[in-house]
Design an enzyme around this catalytic site. Structure first.
Site, short mmCIF file in Angstrom:
data_model
loop_
_atom_site.label_atom_id
_atom_site.label_comp_id
_atom_site.label_asym_id
_atom_site.label_seq_id
_atom_site.Cartn_x
_atom_site.Cartn_y
_atom_site.Cartn_z
N ASP A 14 -6.88 -1.61 -4.55
CA ASP A 14 -7.94 -1.23 -3.61
C ASP A 14 -8.90 -0.23 -4.24
O ASP A 14 -10.12 -0.31 -4.04
CB ASP A 14 -7.34 -0.61 -2.34
CG ASP A 14 -6.45 -1.58 -1.57
OD1 ASP A 14 -6.65 -2.80 -1.68
OD2 ASP A 14 -5.55 -1.09 -0.85
N ASP A 70 0.87 -1.18 0.00
CA ASP A 70 0.00 0.00 0.00
C ASP A 70 0.90 1.22 0.00
O ASP A 70 1.97 1.20 0.61
CB ASP A 70 -0.91 0.01 1.23
CG ASP A 70 -2.00 -1.04 1.18
OD1 ASP A 70 -2.41 -1.43 0.07
OD2 ASP A 70 -2.45 -1.48 2.25
#
Length: 192
Positions: free
Chosen positions: A156, A137
């Site tokens: 995401d 991330d």
């Protein structure tokens, strides 16, 4: 004398809309490619221990975070379960895509499929190991390190946008075959 009744005019069946599996596949491949490319660039260029890179006047911060869990770093102890859930999502979407005739559904499912595969690639190939890999991330909004919102990646984003599109499509009453659910009820009643 009874005259034979003329046969009723046959009701013309609505032509089937073309399948949208190509659209699902194309969108999924775009999301996967962008997700993996950005992760490669971020891992290669950003120091996990260094200061986050500020862009767009502080609206976005880039920093590398390895996430063993799901959104907001939940379920970090069961990474393998998250991988199995992602595999199940991929299988269900692939099975649904074969019957899909709605462009709206195809866009939504293509985004979700691409996002699920993008993060699944991390779960399979990144350390600490098979089905336990940590997802990369790197996007934080408004403040570094996810102080205002969870740190996320493009996979995401694909999942989130796809889910939102799916909800909107359902609220609009659009079925997987591309017809409006409400309209079908009216057509059926009119034919009776």
């Amino acid at each position: 004398m009874n005259l034979p009744e003329e046969p009723a005019e046959p009701v013309a069946a609505e032509p089937l809309r073309p399948r949208r599996i190509g659209l699902v596949t194309a969108l999924a491949l775009v999301v996967i490619a962008l997700d993996q490319l950005t992760k490669l660039l971020v891992v290669a260029d950003l120091d996990p221990e260094g200061a986050p890179k500020r862009i767009l006047g502080g609206v976005v911060y880039l920093s590398v975070i390895r996430n063993a869990g799901a959104a907001f770093s939940t379920a970090t102890g069961v990474t393998w379960v998250l991988a199995l859930v992602a595999i199940a999502v991929v299988v269900v979407i692939i099975r649904m895509a074969r019957k899909l005739r709605s462009t709206a559904w195809a866009i939504a499912l293509g985004l979700i499929l691409g996002g699920a595969i993008g993060n699944l690639i991390d779960r399979i190939f990144r350390s600490p190991g098979f089905l336990r890999g940590h997802v990369v991330d790197f996007i934080s909004l408004f403040e570094p390190d996810g102080r205002h919102f969870a740190v996320f990646n493009l996979a995401d984003s694909g999942i989130t946008l796809g889910a939102a599109a799916l909800v909107l499509t359902a609220f609009a009453g659009i079925d997987m075959d591309g017809h409006r659910a409400r309209g079908r009820t009216k057509r059926t009643e009119a034919q009776k």
